[in-house]
Design a protein around this motif. Sequence first.
Motif, short mmCIF file in Angstrom:
data_model
loop_
_atom_site.label_atom_id
_atom_site.label_comp_id
_atom_site.label_asym_id
_atom_site.label_seq_id
_atom_site.Cartn_x
_atom_site.Cartn_y
_atom_site.Cartn_z
N LEU A 70 -6.20 -4.54 4.88
CA LEU A 70 -5.66 -4.56 3.76
C LEU A 70 -6.53 -3.70 2.66
O LEU A 70 -6.18 -2.72 1.81
N GLU A 71 -7.85 -3.99 2.62
CA GLU A 71 -8.82 -3.32 1.72
C GLU A 71 -9.00 -1.81 1.96
O GLU A 71 -9.15 -1.15 1.11
N ALA A 72 -8.95 -1.68 3.26
CA ALA A 72 -9.15 -0.25 3.73
C ALA A 72 -7.69 0.50 3.10
O ALA A 72 -7.74 1.56 2.73
N LYS A 73 -6.74 -0.02 3.42
CA LYS A 73 -5.55 0.47 2.76
C LYS A 73 -5.43 0.91 1.15
O LYS A 73 -5.16 1.88 0.60
N GLU A 94 -7.74 3.67 0.21
CA GLU A 94 -6.77 5.03 0.52
C GLU A 94 -6.04 5.49 -0.47
O GLU A 94 -5.93 6.66 -0.99
N LEU A 95 -5.21 4.31 -1.06
CA LEU A 95 -4.29 4.49 -1.88
C LEU A 95 -4.77 4.74 -2.92
O LEU A 95 -4.41 5.94 -3.87
N ILE A 127 0.75 4.88 -8.51
CA ILE A 127 0.44 3.69 -7.28
C ILE A 127 -0.26 2.48 -7.98
O ILE A 127 -0.42 1.57 -7.17
N ASN A 128 -0.29 2.34 -9.08
CA ASN A 128 -0.97 1.21 -9.56
C ASN A 128 -0.23 0.11 -9.16
O ASN A 128 -1.06 -0.88 -8.72
N GLU A 129 0.96 0.02 -9.44
CA GLU A 129 1.58 -1.10 -8.92
C GLU A 129 1.56 -1.74 -7.57
O GLU A 129 1.44 -2.89 -7.31
N LEU A 140 -1.11 -5.08 -3.30
CA LEU A 140 -1.71 -5.18 -2.20
C LEU A 140 -3.19 -5.96 -2.67
O LEU A 140 -3.42 -6.84 -1.64
N LYS A 141 -3.71 -5.91 -3.92
CA LYS A 141 -4.66 -6.79 -4.10
C LYS A 141 -4.69 -8.26 -4.17
O LYS A 141 -5.41 -9.10 -3.81
#
Lengths: 289, 319
Positions: free
Chosen positions: B15-18, B21-22, B33-35, B40-41
């Motif tokens: 998840l952290e990698a994603k 990446e984002l 993409i903040n939302e 994800l956080k």
Amino acid sequence: MSWFEKLMPSRISTEKRTKSVPEGVWIKCPVCDAQLYRNELERNLQVCPKCDHHMRIGARRRLDMFLDPDSQEEISARLEPEDPLKFRDSKRYRDRLAQAQKKTGEKDALVSVTGTLLGRPIVACAFEFGFMGGSMGSVVGERFARAARHAGDNNMPLVSFAASGGARMQEALFSLLQMAKTSAALADLGARGVPYVSVLTDPTTGGVSASLAMLGDVNVAEPNALIGFAGPRVIEQTVRERLPEGFQRSEFLLDHGAIDMIIDRRKMRDEIADLLAKFESRPNPVPAA
Amino acid sequence: MDLKFLDFEQPIAELEAKIDELRYVGDDSEININEEVARLKDKSESLTRSIFSKLSPWQVARVARHESRPYTMDYLELISPDFQELHGDRMYADDPAIVGGPGRIDGRTVMFIGHQKGRDTKERVRRNYGMPKPEGYRKAQRLMRMAEKFSLPVVTLIDTPGAYPGVGAEERGQSEAIAYSLYLMAGLKTPIVNVVIGEGGSGGALAIGVGDRLLMLQYAIYSVISPEGCASILWKSAEKAEDAAEAMRITASSLDEFGLVDEVLQEPLGGAHRKPKEMAEVIRNAVLKSLDELAALSIEELLEQRQQRLASFGQFKEA
């Protein structure tokens, strides 16, 4: 087989039969291979008369040969081990305890008594190596601490005979803390100015070596006893080389200043009696030969 | 943040990698993409919470030994920035596996003593992986006696796999060094607070671990032998370390249930290494609280209580 024996459960009758078989009259010395007559070896305090090898002995035998005849009274005999963690490896700790108790006739791995040594009342304790390798759990720690307290309260010197592989893993942190507990009891005894002689016998390693056994006002060892913090196998794995001959033996410890002297078992009574008398400014209690 | 993840944290790592990446994409894209990042956080946090809420004892041991976990010097920098390290046992050598010296905390001076592991390979070797030799314990003894002389309380930070099992250590009396440390601390005429910050490995840990209060970090461990050592003796296979860790009840929460720990200090989500400053603050406050309580006692009362405390260790029955 009589009709009565036939009625008995087989377990009891086999036990009886094994006992009735006379034990070997001859014993081979594991060091020099000499064939020794059991009674002679016994008279020689389990020291090989040919090569002076000191064989391992149990706690009761140790105290019997060290103290004056019929002078012993046991301290804290009623303490029994528990299994606070419900510990289980390939076997349950409970079962290991039951087995060790049956094998040795002891409740746990330390016996502590009051008795006299050439007339001087003292407190003495001895590890039973046959009981789970003389390992130190809560009962051993408590018995030792009470022995030290009894010695302090009554101004009686304390003599301990160590024979232990270290802490008892099955009691986990409880056993580790016995190192602190026994050392604290000795600190209290020391503050009261009562002498403590620690005798290290084969083997004394791990948590027992790194607590009560190294804290004597005088540290004594029997000849050629294995004494150390880490066991030789662990060290070999760490340093990846073969250990030198005599490493971690009594003579090695004497050379490196960890112990004061090596005493032959057959002279233990007289030498320690005289040592204690010196600390208490008494005349030598050993009768002149 | 460059986090190193353990195997059981892999879902969090992914998840952290994603998220990373984002963020990277977000820099040169017009879409907001903040939302998505926030979502994800949140997910990463709840996943961490869920994984860390049911760690096995063996997994806790892995966190306690985590390569990013703060060590003694990391905490001292935060708790006592003017800590002055003192060196040497005055007999043989200076052992870098144990550090110690005076430092101020909240305006008062404390004698700090702790095990020290190394962060990179070179330093790990220099500090012998945090495994002290006799000279380390004798340095600690020297500092304890100094603390007593100047009426400074002693605070120890415990983090070692164990005392070093080597030829030289045996020659110089490893057993005696540990034994005498226990003896000394039992009667030291000044308050002593012990904090297990990582690995409490056997006698090597206890040798700076006797005192008036025992605090333990949530994911620290404390045991009579390492899980691997126990497994290789009792299970005849070091592979069974997981079982041994379970059986020996090495975690702070287990030891707390047995009444062997005075206070368990909660760690930041995901472990102390995620937020060292936050952890240091918790340790600082807990240590100060303990010191305040102990300062209220006379030396006689303090030593009496310590003797009673040490005498109470153990569980047995009396027929």
